[in-house]
Each structure stands twice: as structure tokens, then as C-alpha cells.
Design an enzyme around this catalytic site. Structure first.
Site, short mmCIF file in Angstrom:
data_model
loop_
_atom_site.label_atom_id
_atom_site.label_comp_id
_atom_site.label_asym_id
_atom_site.label_seq_id
_atom_site.Cartn_x
_atom_site.Cartn_y
_atom_site.Cartn_z
N SER A 242 -29.55 -81.78 -39.16
CA SER A 242 -28.67 -80.94 -39.36
C SER A 242 -28.36 -80.23 -37.85
CB SER A 242 -28.96 -79.81 -40.43
OG SER A 242 -29.72 -79.07 -39.81
N LYS A 243 -27.21 -79.18 -37.98
CA LYS A 243 -26.86 -78.45 -37.03
C LYS A 243 -27.96 -77.66 -36.13
CE LYS A 243 -21.96 -78.77 -36.60
NZ LYS A 243 -21.99 -79.97 -35.93
N ARG A 244 -28.94 -77.42 -37.27
CA ARG A 244 -30.12 -76.58 -36.83
C ARG A 244 -30.92 -77.35 -35.76
NH1 ARG A 244 -34.27 -76.51 -39.88
NH2 ARG A 244 -33.35 -78.04 -41.15
N THR A 248 -24.99 -82.86 -33.92
CA THR A 248 -25.06 -83.90 -35.26
C THR A 248 -23.75 -84.79 -34.86
OG1 THR A 248 -23.73 -82.20 -36.64
CG2 THR A 248 -26.22 -82.63 -36.52
#
Ligand code: GLU
Length: 467
Positions: A242-244, A248
């Protein structure tokens, strides 16, 4: 090889830009088809009118194009095939593999509530499944598939192995809504069939769908495609990417200047392996790619490895191809295009730029000495290397270089001699020389820069700095 030509497809829903996981799915399908003389088709799953936009479709096409994943024929719009989906639903109705259901949403909710109270399955069992046409009311209806009630279904998956589901878990799913529109699950099967898809390679988040879609294949008596459900990509911490974790979107990697060939190589290794091979060409990947090499557990995205593989691809690239990729990168990032002079300079310098550059911006940064023009304006880091003492030493270099033959050995000899005469080492002069020739602390070796710049330009830059 079987007689049937291989047909794979990539079927993105244009509800957003191209995700890196979807790009990998596309790549696997592309490699599988291209390595076997098959076709790689593109189907835009745009039936969700509210969330699908032409802009997103364009972004997906752009992403695939950047990655070099060319598809055969025109992209197919799923929404455009709606009439055909409806026709198949009616065919199933006529064949008795589907039925008209007159249950209203309230009826269904009441069924579920009762099931919850009695702790039985909440999967809807329509009371209309076996009611003859003559007893049908004149009311709106949905068309539902007649799901098998007993036993189990086993599907063979090339990645997951044999997967078995109790049929009690399958409901008489709706294939045509009461407003006459087909559902997505039907559309996928009809399109895959009509497109002649032989291999469905997609994320394992679609595995449950495969059992529902299987009911339609059974009902229509159609050949079923080979299935390969690929585990999703995880981040370095073992959680879904994910963006974390970082970027992406495929476009973000393009904007960061990762070379497409490196990206293809890295993404191919993300969940698939061929012996211990980490670095390979497209031809090798097409030759080697198979479904047996896809791992059963999720691959973890490793940003360091991506850098490493991309660096190797840049180093191995043909100079002219690399220049083209730089042009495309500058264009995609709305940067100023290169002048003819800069392009010539880049080509001349490419041999010493492409080592150890992980991304195109890395390479462009190293190329600053050839892209810029006099007078060289050192950046802060480079300027630190250029004190009066060193300026003094470098001024002794000019007479040495004026008549020297312009080859690496002679240049090294000349700089060494000046260093020795000033009680210092050749290495100590590299920083100041870099500042003079490139205005940067990071650049190719000073000798490579001198060779690429040539005598006149080298002397002019020295003169600019030493006065
Ligand atoms: N449209 C689906 C998705 O974007 C893919 C469906 C399929 O491959 O069957 O996840």
C-alpha cells in the site's frame, strides 16, 4: 505445445490508474503469451459506469505502453458487449440452467433474517427455482443461475493446485438484474469465452470468483480456461502493498525514472522465479516464463532490489536506446527536452554515465557536466572542494595539458605530476577538478570527463576557474 494457440488477457477495471500489482498481472499474461507465440488481449472492464472513466482507461493504456507491454488488436470494452451478456443469460434461461426469480429485496431480507435467527446459511435460496413458467406472475424478475446444491466443486489452478469448495457455499447468483442489465460475473465469463481466452492469469483475490464463474461455464458447456491465481504483492513488512510502503502506481515509477526494462525484470521476479536468475532480458523472460515458477506465497516488494536490477539494466542498455528512454522520460515528466548538442554530448558520454546509475535521473545528474555549459556554476557541495590552495594547484595543470596527447594515460600522468609537485595525491585533486569540470560532487571520473569534453573545453573550464 498444444494445438490451440495461447490467448491471455489483461482485464483492468478503469477505476484508477495502473497499480503496480496490476502491472505485474499484465506482465505475467504478456510474458506467457509472447513466449508461446500466443496473443495478449486487453479488456477494459468498464461496466461500473459510475467509477470507470476514460481518463483512467487512458492512464492504464499509458502505463502499459511505458512498460512496453503491447497488446494484440484494439482494447475491448466490456460495457460494449452488454447485449451479448444479456443474450447468454436468456440462453441459460431457455436451457433451464437459469431461472426467473420474482423475489423482491424485502423477500430476500426476510429470508436472511429468518436464517440468522435459525442459524442456518444466509445464502439466498430462491423459492422460484423450480416454479413452472405457467405459475409466474407478471412482475419484474431477476435471472439467477441454478447453482449445484450438493457435493463439491474442485478447480485445478496452476498456482494454487486443486482447490475444492462445498457447493453449499454457492448461491443461485443473479446473472441479469431486474432492470435487464447483466452482472459483472457473467460478463467476465462471456467475454473470456468470446475472446478465446485459454489462460486466465490474475490476482488470487479472484479465486472465489472462479467458482462462481465456473457455474456459467458449466451451464453453457463452454471450454474452461486454464486458471492461475497469483498471490498478491506484499510490502517489505509482509502486509498488502500500500501507499504506506511507497509508490504503488506504475506511473510513479515512471516519474521516478526507473527504466522500463528494469521494471519488467523486477516485476517478473516478484512472485515468479527461474532458478537463481535475478537479472535477465525480455527474451530470456519470454523463454523462461511459466506458471509452474509462480510462488504460492506472496512476494515482498523490495525497493533495494528494484534499484539494483534497474541499475544493471541501465548499464546493459544500448546507448541510443537509453538516449531515447531519457527523451521519453523528460517528455513524460514535462521537463525541457534535450537540444541536439546535449543529445550528442550524452551519446559521447554514455559509456561512463550508465555505470552505477539506478534511475534515469541518476544518470542525468551524472551527465550534468555535458548537459551544462560554461561558465560552470558549482553547487554548494562542489564549491566546498574548490579552495584557493586547490585553485592554485589546478592552475599548474593548464600548461601540462596544452600539448599533451589526449588519452587517459597521458591525462592521468599529467594530473599525477601536478599532484606530486605539490606534495599531494592524485585522489585529492579529484574533488576540485570535478568542481571545475562539472560543478558537481558526483560525476563520472575526471579523466572520463576530460576525454568526453575534449582539450579545448577542458582548458576553458580550467581557465574559468583558475583565472
Ligand atoms: N477487472 C478485474 C480487476 O481489475 C480483473 C478480473 C479478471 O481478471 O478476471 O481486478
Amino acid at each position: 505445445m498444444s494445438d490451440t494457440p495461447i490467448v491471455t488477457r489483461f482485464a483492468p477495471s478503469p477505476t484508477g490508474a495502473l497499480h503496480i500489482g496490476s502491472a505485474r498481472t499484465a506482465l505475467f499474461n504478456w510474458l506467457y503469451a509472447r513466449g508461446r507465440g500466443g496473443k495478449f488481449l486487453l479488456r477494459i472492464e468498464d461496466t461500473d459506469r459510475a467509477r470507470s472513466t476514460p481518463q483512467n482507461t487512458q492512464k492504464i493504456l499509458d502505463g502499459l505502453t511505458w512498460l512496453g507491454l503491447d497488446w494484440d488488436g484494439d482494447p475491448i470494452s466490456q460495457a460494449d458487449q452488454a447485449d451479448r451478456h444479456v443474450a447468454v443469460a436468456h440462453q441459460m434461461l431457455a436451457d433451464g440452467t437459469a431461472f426467473k426469480c420474482f423475489s423482491t429485496p424485502e423477500d430476500i431480507e426476510a429470508f436472511r433474517e429468518k436464517a440468522r435467527a435459525e442459524k442456518t446459511s444466509t445464502l439466498f435460496r430462491s423459492p422460484w427455482r423450480d416454479v413452472p413458467e405457467t405459475d409466474h406472475p407478471d412482475a419484474p424478475f431477476t435471472i439467477r443461475v441454478k447453482a449445484p446444491r450438493d457435493g463439491s466443486t474442485t478447480l485445478h489452478d496452476e498456482v494454487q493446485g486443486d482447490v475444492t469448495w462445498a457447493n453449499a457455499q454457492l448461491d443461485d447468483m443473479i446473472i441479469l438484474r431486474s432492470d435487464g442489465t447483466p452482472v459483472y460475473m457473467l460478463a467476465v465469463v462471456v467475454d473470456d469465452h468470446d475472446m478465446g481466452v485459454t489462460h486466465v492469469i490474475r490476482g488470487d483475490d479472484h479465486l472465489a470468483n472462479a467458482f462462481r464463474q465456473n457455474m456459467i461455464y458449466e451451464a453453457m458447456g463452454w471450454n474452461k480456461p486454464v486458471l492461475a491465481h497469483v498471490p498478491l504483492i506484499f510490502g517489505p513488512d509482509g502486509k498488502k502493498l500500500s501507499k504506506r510502503h511507497g509508490a504503488t502506481g506504475a506511473a510513479e515509477y515512471q516519474a521516478m525514472g526507473y527504466p522500463a526494462a528494469g521494471m519488467r525484470n523486477y516485476l517478473a521476479r516478484l512472485g515468479w522465479s527461474h532458478a537463481d536468475d535475478e537479472f535477465f532480458t525480455d527474451d530470456q523472460a519470454k523463454d523462461w516464463f511459466d506458471l509452474a515458477g509462480i510462488g504460492k506465497s506472496p512476494a515482498r516488494f523490495d525497493f533495494k532490489k528494484l534499484d539494483n536490477i534497474c541499475g544493471q539494466h541501465i548499464a546493459a542498455s544500448d546507448d541510443a536506446a537509453l538516449l531515447q528512454e531519457i527523451d521519453a522520460f523528460l517528455h513524460a515528466t514535462d521537463a525541457t527536452p534535450l537540444s541536439a548538442l546535449q543529445r550528442d554530448g550524452l551519446l559521447a558520454a554514455m559509456y561512463c554515465l550508465k555505470e552505477r546509475a539506478k534511475t534515469l535521473p541518476d544518470l542525468i545528474e551524472k551527465a550534468h557536466f555535458i548537459l551544462t555549459s560554461r561558465p560552470i556554476d558549482p553547487d554548494e557541495k562542489a564549491a566546498k572542494n574548490l579552495d584557493d590552495v586547490h585553485i592554485g594547484i589546478l592552475s599548474e595543470l593548464t600548461p601540462q595539458l596544452q600539448n599533451a596527447s589526449w588519452d587517459r594515460d597521458t591525462l592521468e600522468g599529467a594530473v599525477s605530476a601536478v599532484a606530486t609537485a605539490n606534495d599531494t595525491k592524485l585522489g585529492k585533486l579529484a574533488g576540485p577538478l570535478r568542481a571545475v569540470l562539472a560543478g558537481r560532487a558526483v560525476s563520472p571520473s575526471v579523466f572520463d570527463m576530460m576525454l568526453v569534453l575534449g582539450r579545448d573545453e577542458t582548458l576553458l573550464r580550467l581557465k574559468d576557474a583558475t583565472g
